[in-house]
Motif scaffolding. Structure first.
Motif, PDB file in Angstrom:
ATOM      1  N   UNK A 276     -38.101  -0.162   1.932  1.00 18.76           N
ATOM      2  CA  UNK A 276     -37.411  -1.313   1.239  1.00 18.76           C
ATOM      3  C   UNK A 276     -35.794  -1.217   1.671  1.00 18.76           C
ATOM      4  N   UNK A 277     -35.845   0.252   2.121  1.00 21.28           N
ATOM      5  CA  UNK A 277     -33.827   0.467   2.070  1.00 21.28           C
ATOM      6  C   UNK A 277     -33.623  -0.800   3.512  1.00 21.28           C
ATOM      7  N   UNK A 278     -34.545  -0.279   4.968  1.00 20.30           N
ATOM      8  CA  UNK A 278     -34.043  -1.317   5.871  1.00 20.30           C
ATOM      9  C   UNK A 278     -34.566  -2.669   5.538  1.00 20.30           C
ATOM     10  N   UNK A 279     -35.435  -3.221   4.429  1.00 19.94           N
ATOM     11  CA  UNK A 279     -35.320  -4.325   4.475  1.00 19.94           C
ATOM     12  C   UNK A 279     -34.182  -4.672   3.691  1.00 19.94           C
ATOM     13  N   UNK A 280     -33.282  -3.968   2.801  1.00 18.10           N
ATOM     14  CA  UNK A 280     -32.593  -4.799   2.353  1.00 18.10           C
ATOM     15  C   UNK A 280     -31.180  -4.979   3.153  1.00 18.10           C
ATOM     16  N   UNK A 281     -31.435  -4.324   4.235  1.00 17.03           N
ATOM     17  CA  UNK A 281     -30.267  -2.983   5.423  1.00 17.03           C
ATOM     18  C   UNK A 281     -29.943  -4.071   6.386  1.00 17.03           C
ATOM     19  N   UNK A 282     -31.751  -4.838   6.534  1.00 16.85           N
ATOM     20  CA  UNK A 282     -31.477  -6.052   7.839  1.00 16.85           C
ATOM     21  C   UNK A 282     -30.971  -7.423   6.708  1.00 16.85           C
ATOM     22  N   UNK A 283     -32.065  -7.732   5.577  1.00 16.87           N
ATOM     23  CA  UNK A 283     -31.295  -8.830   5.302  1.00 16.87           C
ATOM     24  C   UNK A 283     -29.869  -9.065   4.760  1.00 16.87           C
ATOM     25  N   UNK A 284     -28.697  -8.073   4.801  1.00 16.18           N
ATOM     26  CA  UNK A 284     -27.303  -8.023   4.932  1.00 16.18           C
ATOM     27  C   UNK A 284     -27.115  -8.077   6.239  1.00 16.18           C
ATOM     28  N   UNK A 285     -27.884  -7.677   7.530  1.00 16.41           N
ATOM     29  CA  UNK A 285     -26.897  -7.816   8.694  1.00 16.41           C
ATOM     30  C   UNK A 285     -27.678  -9.626   8.971  1.00 16.41           C
ATOM     31  N   UNK A 286     -29.137  -9.876   8.796  1.00 17.41           N
ATOM     32  CA  UNK A 286     -28.946 -11.004   8.813  1.00 17.41           C
ATOM     33  C   UNK A 286     -27.901 -11.842   7.902  1.00 17.41           C
ATOM     34  N   UNK A 287     -27.750 -11.978   6.794  1.00 15.44           N
ATOM     35  CA  UNK A 287     -26.690 -12.137   6.372  1.00 15.44           C
ATOM     36  C   UNK A 287     -25.475 -12.655   6.264  1.00 15.44           C
ATOM     37  N   UNK A 288     -25.123 -11.634   7.365  1.00 13.82           N
ATOM     38  CA  UNK A 288     -24.223 -11.396   8.187  1.00 13.82           C
ATOM     39  C   UNK A 288     -24.068 -12.027   9.213  1.00 13.82           C
ATOM     40  N   UNK A 289     -24.819 -11.928   9.921  1.00 13.12           N
ATOM     41  CA  UNK A 289     -25.051 -12.818  10.577  1.00 13.12           C
ATOM     42  C   UNK A 289     -25.016 -14.911  11.144  1.00 13.12           C
ATOM     43  N   UNK A 290     -24.920 -14.419   9.808  1.00 10.15           N
ATOM     44  CA  UNK A 290     -25.565 -15.956   9.507  1.00 10.15           C
ATOM     45  C   UNK A 290     -24.138 -16.968   9.228  1.00 10.15           C
ATOM     46  N   UNK A 291     -23.135 -16.217   8.220  1.00 10.58           N
ATOM     47  CA  UNK A 291     -22.297 -15.739   8.229  1.00 10.58           C
ATOM     48  C   UNK A 291     -21.506 -15.678   9.170  1.00 10.58           C
ATOM     49  N   UNK A 292     -21.628 -15.768  10.203  1.00  9.05           N
ATOM     50  CA  UNK A 292     -20.536 -15.353  11.737  1.00  9.05           C
ATOM     51  C   UNK A 292     -21.119 -16.438  12.219  1.00  9.05           C
ATOM     52  N   UNK A 293     -22.491 -17.071  12.384  1.00 11.65           N
ATOM     53  CA  UNK A 293     -22.938 -18.467  13.653  1.00 11.65           C
ATOM     54  C   UNK A 293     -22.535 -19.522  12.372  1.00 11.65           C
ATOM     55  N   UNK A 294     -21.715 -19.325  10.993  1.00  7.25           N
ATOM     56  CA  UNK A 294     -21.364 -20.256  10.514  1.00  7.25           C
ATOM     57  C   UNK A 294     -20.130 -21.091  10.683  1.00  7.25           C
ATOM     58  N   UNK A 295     -19.183 -19.259  10.939  1.00 10.42           N
ATOM     59  CA  UNK A 295     -17.991 -19.721  11.143  1.00 10.42           C
ATOM     60  C   UNK A 295     -17.629 -19.836  12.533  1.00 10.42           C
ATOM     61  N   UNK A 296     -18.779 -19.499  13.594  1.00  9.68           N
ATOM     62  CA  UNK A 296     -18.448 -19.772  15.094  1.00  9.68           C
ATOM     63  C   UNK A 296     -18.672 -21.248  15.033  1.00  9.68           C
ATOM     64  N   UNK A 297     -19.431 -22.028  13.979  1.00  5.62           N
ATOM     65  CA  UNK A 297     -19.866 -23.167  14.106  1.00  5.62           C
ATOM     66  C   UNK A 297     -18.902 -24.245  13.354  1.00  5.62           C
ATOM     67  N   UNK A 298     -18.385 -23.597  12.391  1.00  6.47           N
ATOM     68  CA  UNK A 298     -17.036 -24.235  12.416  1.00  6.47           C
ATOM     69  C   UNK A 298     -15.744 -24.165  13.209  1.00  6.47           C
ATOM     70  N   UNK A 299     -15.277 -23.443  13.547  1.00  5.09           N
ATOM     71  CA  UNK A 299     -14.421 -22.925  14.582  1.00  5.09           C
ATOM     72  C   UNK A 299     -14.530 -23.662  15.888  1.00  5.09           C
ATOM     73  N   UNK A 300     -16.024 -24.303  16.032  1.00  5.44           N
ATOM     74  CA  UNK A 300     -16.201 -24.248  17.352  1.00  5.44           C
ATOM     75  C   UNK A 300     -16.211 -26.303  17.294  1.00  5.44           C
ATOM     76  N   UNK A 301     -16.649 -27.051  15.519  1.00  4.46           N
ATOM     77  CA  UNK A 301     -16.378 -28.222  15.042  1.00  4.46           C
ATOM     78  C   UNK A 301     -14.492 -28.445  15.597  1.00  4.46           C
ATOM     79  N   UNK A 302     -14.247 -27.351  14.838  1.00  2.00           N
ATOM     80  CA  UNK A 302     -12.464 -27.569  14.500  1.00  2.00           C
ATOM     81  C   UNK A 302     -12.233 -27.454  15.845  1.00  2.00           C
ATOM     82  N   UNK A 303     -12.371 -26.713  17.001  1.00  2.00           N
ATOM     83  CA  UNK A 303     -12.327 -27.749  18.444  1.00  2.00           C
ATOM     84  C   UNK A 303     -12.468 -28.103  19.373  1.00  2.00           C
ATOM     85  N   UNK A 304     -13.610 -28.784  19.189  1.00  2.00           N
ATOM     86  CA  UNK A 304     -13.995 -30.310  19.287  1.00  2.00           C
ATOM     87  C   UNK A 304     -13.376 -31.029  18.652  1.00  2.00           C
ATOM     88  N   UNK A 305     -12.569 -31.390  17.320  1.00  2.00           N
ATOM     89  CA  UNK A 305     -12.329 -32.105  16.638  1.00  2.00           C
ATOM     90  C   UNK A 305     -10.949 -32.448  17.333  1.00  2.00           C
TER      91      UNK A 305
END
Length: 550
Positions: A276-305
Motif C-alpha cells: 500500500x505504501x509503495x502504491x501511494x509512493x508510485x502514485x505520487x511519483x506518477x503525478x509528479x511525472x505528469x506535472x513535469x510532462x505538462x510543464x515541459x509541454x507548456x514550455x515547448x508550446x511557448x518556445x514554438x510560439x
C-alpha cells in the motif's frame, strides 16, 4: 587304510612313465577265526596304467626276508599278514614284458583291529533343556579319533550321527587305543534307541536299547509361556508409550501449525501495508511525472510560439538585424537554432522498398545422438549477452545510436556432425537482437535490429578437450524496424514506422570452455557486414554466453 600308489609308465619313446607312491602304509588285521594261524585279509591297492602288462609284488618281513612274491594284472592284491611291520615293492612290466619302473621298497604296517566295548547302565535317558540335545555318559573302550558313533532306532531304522568325547588311551599296542566317556547328539526325538560305535577297521558294537524322554518338557513349556507373557506385557507397554509419544507429537505439531499461521498472517499484513505504501509512493511519483510532462509541454508550446513569431518577424523584416527587432535575450538566443537543418529527410524513406509488417523467425531442430553419453555431442545450445560496435556505415547508426553502450541478446545453436579426435566441423545458427533509441526535443527515434546468420564452423580442441577454439564464417539476413515519433505533430510531419531487410555476411572467433560434461561457456567476437542500399555497414560484436551440449 588303503594304500595309494601313483603309477606312470614310460612306453617306447618315453611317452608314459609309471610312478608309485612311497611311504608307510597301514592295514588293519582282523582275526575272524579261532585258529591263531588264520588271519584276516588285507587289500593292497595302487594306481592302474593301461600300458602295463602285469605287476610283480614283493613283501619283506622286519628281518629283510622276502616272505611273499606275487604277479598279477590287477592294481590290487589280497594278502593275509599277522600284526607287524613289513616292506613291499611293486614292479611294472610293459606290453613287451620288459621291466618299466618299480616303486622301490615302501613301509607297510599291519595293526590289530579291536572291537569297541560299550558299558552303559541306564535304560532311561533325558533330553537337555532345549528338548533336542542328548548327552550320554557312557564308557566306551577301544576306539580312535576316526571312530563313528550313531543312535539307531531299532523299530524304524532311523539313524542319528553324533560325536564322541575322547579322553584317554588304554592300549599302546592296539590300533584303537583311546577311551571315550561321553557322546553328544543333536535333534533327537523321544523313543527307543541303541548306541552303535564303529571303528575305522569296520568292527562295531551296539548297546542295549534304552528309552529317551523329554523330562524337561513341562518346565520348558512353562518357561516359554512365561516368556511369551513377558513379551506381551513389553509389547503392550511399548504400544502405550508409542501412543503417548504420537499424542505429544500431534499436540506439538498443532501448536507449531497455529504459530506458523499467526506468523503468516502477520507477514501478509506487513506485506499488504508495504504494498500500500509503495502504491501511494508510485502514485505520487506518477503525478509528479505528469506535472513535469505538462510543464515541459507548456514550455515547448511557448518556445514554438516564440519561434513562430520570431520567424514571421524576420521574414517580414529581412533587412533588419535580429538585434534591431527589440526582442528579449531569450528570444534572440532561440534565433540561432531556428534554421537548423533536419537530420532526417522524408524523401529518403520514400525510396525504400518496405516489406509487409510480418515477424520473421528461424528455428532449427536437431535430433540428439544415440550415444550422447560417449561424448559424441553434436548439438551445442547457448545464450548470453554482447554488444555491437560500428566500424563503418552511412553515419546513420554511428551518429545516432553509438554514442553510448547498448547491450544485445544473442543465442546460438551449433550442429557438429563431423567428429575427429581433436576437431569438429559443422554448422552454426546465430541470432542476436539489439534495441537502439535516440531522442531530442523534436522526436524519439527507435531502431530494432535482428540479425540471423548461418555459419560454417571449425572447432579445434586443446587442454584435454576442456578448451576449444572455433573459427566460423557465413551469411544471413538483418531485419530492422524503425519508429520515428515526433513529439509535436503538424500537418507536414507524421510519425513513421518502417521495416527493412538486408543481406549480411561475416565471420568470427570464439573460445569454448567445457567445465563439466554438459555445461559450456563461450567467449568470442563476430564481424558482420550489412549490405544496405548503396552503403554497407560493418559491425564488430563481442559476446559471452553459457549453455549445454547434448
Amino acid at each position: 587304510m588303503k594304500n595309494k600308489l601313483f603309477l606312470k609308465k614310460r612306453f617306447f619313446s618315453l611317452i608314459v612313465c609309471l610312478f608309485f607312491a612311497a611311504g608307510t602304509s597301514l592295514l588293519y588285521a582282523q582275526t575272524k577265526s579261532k585258529n591263531a594261524k588264520t588271519y584276516s585279509t588285507q587289500t593292497l591297492r595302487w594306481s592302474a596304467d593301461q600300458n602295463v602288462l602285469e605287476y610283480r609284488i614283493e613283501i619283506q618281513d622286519i628281518s629283510g626276508n622276502i616272505i611273499q612274491t606275487v604277479t598279477t594284472e590287477n592294481n590290487s592284491l589280497e594278502i593275509s599278514l599277522p600284526n607287524g611291520k613289513y616292506k613291499y615293492k611293486i614292479t611294472a612290466y610293459d606290453l613287451l614284458g620288459r621291466e618299466s619302473v618299480n616303486s622301490g621298497w615302501n613301509q607297510l604296517e599291519v595293526l590289530k583291529a579291536s572291537q569297541p566295548a560299550i558299558s552303559m547302565e541306564q535304560t532311561l535317558e533325558s533330553l537337555e533343556e532345549d528338548g533336542k540335545t542328548l548327552e550320554l555318559d557312557v564308557e566306551i573302550k577301544d576306539v580312535t579319533t576316526g571312530s563313528k558313533v550313531e543312535l539307531v532306532n531299532p523299530e524304524t531304522g532311523e539313524t542319528i550321527a553324533g560325536n564322541l568325547l575322547i579322553d584317554s588311551a588304554i592300549d599302546a599296542d592296539a590300533s584303537e587305543v583311546l577311551h571315550a566317556s561321553k557322546s553328544h547328539f543333536e535333534n533327537v526325538p523321544e523313543g527307543k534307541w541303541q548306541l552303535v560305535v564303529t571303528n575305522p577297521s569296520g568292527l562295531f558294537s551296539e548297546s542295549e536299547p534304552f528309552e529317551v524322554q523329554d523330562t524337561m518338557k513341562e518346565k520348558r513349556l512353562a518357561a516359554e509361556k512365561a516368556e511369551k507373557e513377558r513379551l506381551e506385557r513389553e509389547r503392550l507397554e511399548a504400544e502405550r508409550i508409542e501412543q503417548e509419544r504420537l499424542a505429544a507429537d500431534q499436540e506439538r505439531l498443532e501448536r507449531e501449525r497455529l504459530e506458523a499461521e499467526r506468523i503468516e498472517q502477520e507477514r501478509l499484513a506487513a506485506e499488504q501495508e508495504r504494498l500500500e505504501r509503495e502504491r501511494f509512493e508510485a502514485e505520487r511519483i506518477e503525478q509528479e511525472r505528469l506535472a513535469e510532462e505538462l510543464a515541459e509541454q507548456e514550455r515547448i508550446a511557448a518556445e514554438l510560439a516564440a519561434r513562430e513569431k520570431l520567424e514571421n518577424d524576420v521574414a517580414a523584416n529581412p533587412n533588419v538585424p535580429v538585434n534591431g527587432l527589440k526582442y528579449t535575450d531569450d528570444i534572440i538566443s532561440m534565433a540561432s537554432q531556428i534554421f537548423e537543418e533536419e537530420e532526417m529527410n522524408d524523401d529518403y524513406y520514400d525510396d525504400l522498398e518496405i516489406p509487409d509488417d510480418e515477424e520473421i523467425e528461424a528455428q532449427r531442430k536437431a535430433e540428439r545422438h544415440e550415444k550422447w553419453l560417449n561424448y559424441d555431442r553434436k548439438f551445442y545450445v547457448n545464450a548470453g549477452v554482447g554488444a555491437n560496435f560500428c566500424l563503418y556505415d552511412n553515419d546513420f547508426i554511428s551518429k545516432y545510436f553509438m554514442n553510448g553502450f547498448t547491450p544485445s541478446f544473442t543465442a546460438r545453436i551449433d550442429f557438429l556432425p563431423i567428429h575427429k579426435n581433436k576437431w569438429r566441423f559443422g554448422l552454426e545458427i546465430a541470432g542476436s537482437r539489439t534495441c537502439y533509441t535516440y531522442s531530442n526535443v523534436y522526436y524519439d527515434l527507435k531502431l530494432d535490429m535482428n540479425m540471423l546468420q548461418t555459419n560454417l564452423i571449425y572447432r579445434f580442441s586443446f587442454a584435454k578437450n576442456k578448451l576449444w577454439l572455433s573459427v566460423k564464417g557465413g551469411g544471413g539476413i538483418s531485419l530492422m524496424q524503425t519508429n520515428l515519433i515526433f513529439k509535436v505533430e503538424t500537418s507536414e510531419k507524421h510519425n513513421i514506422s518502417e521495416n527493412f531487410a538486408y543481406f549480411m555476411a561475416g565471420g568470427g572467433l570464439s573460445l569454448t570452455i567445457v567445465p563439466k560434461q554438459l555445461i559450456i561457456f563461450e567467449i568470442g567476437a563476430d564481424y558482420t557486414n550489412i549490405f544496405m542500399n548503396d552503403v554497407s555497414t560493418g559491425l564488430i560484436s563481442p559476446y559471452i554466453t553459457a549453455g549445454i551440449r547434448f
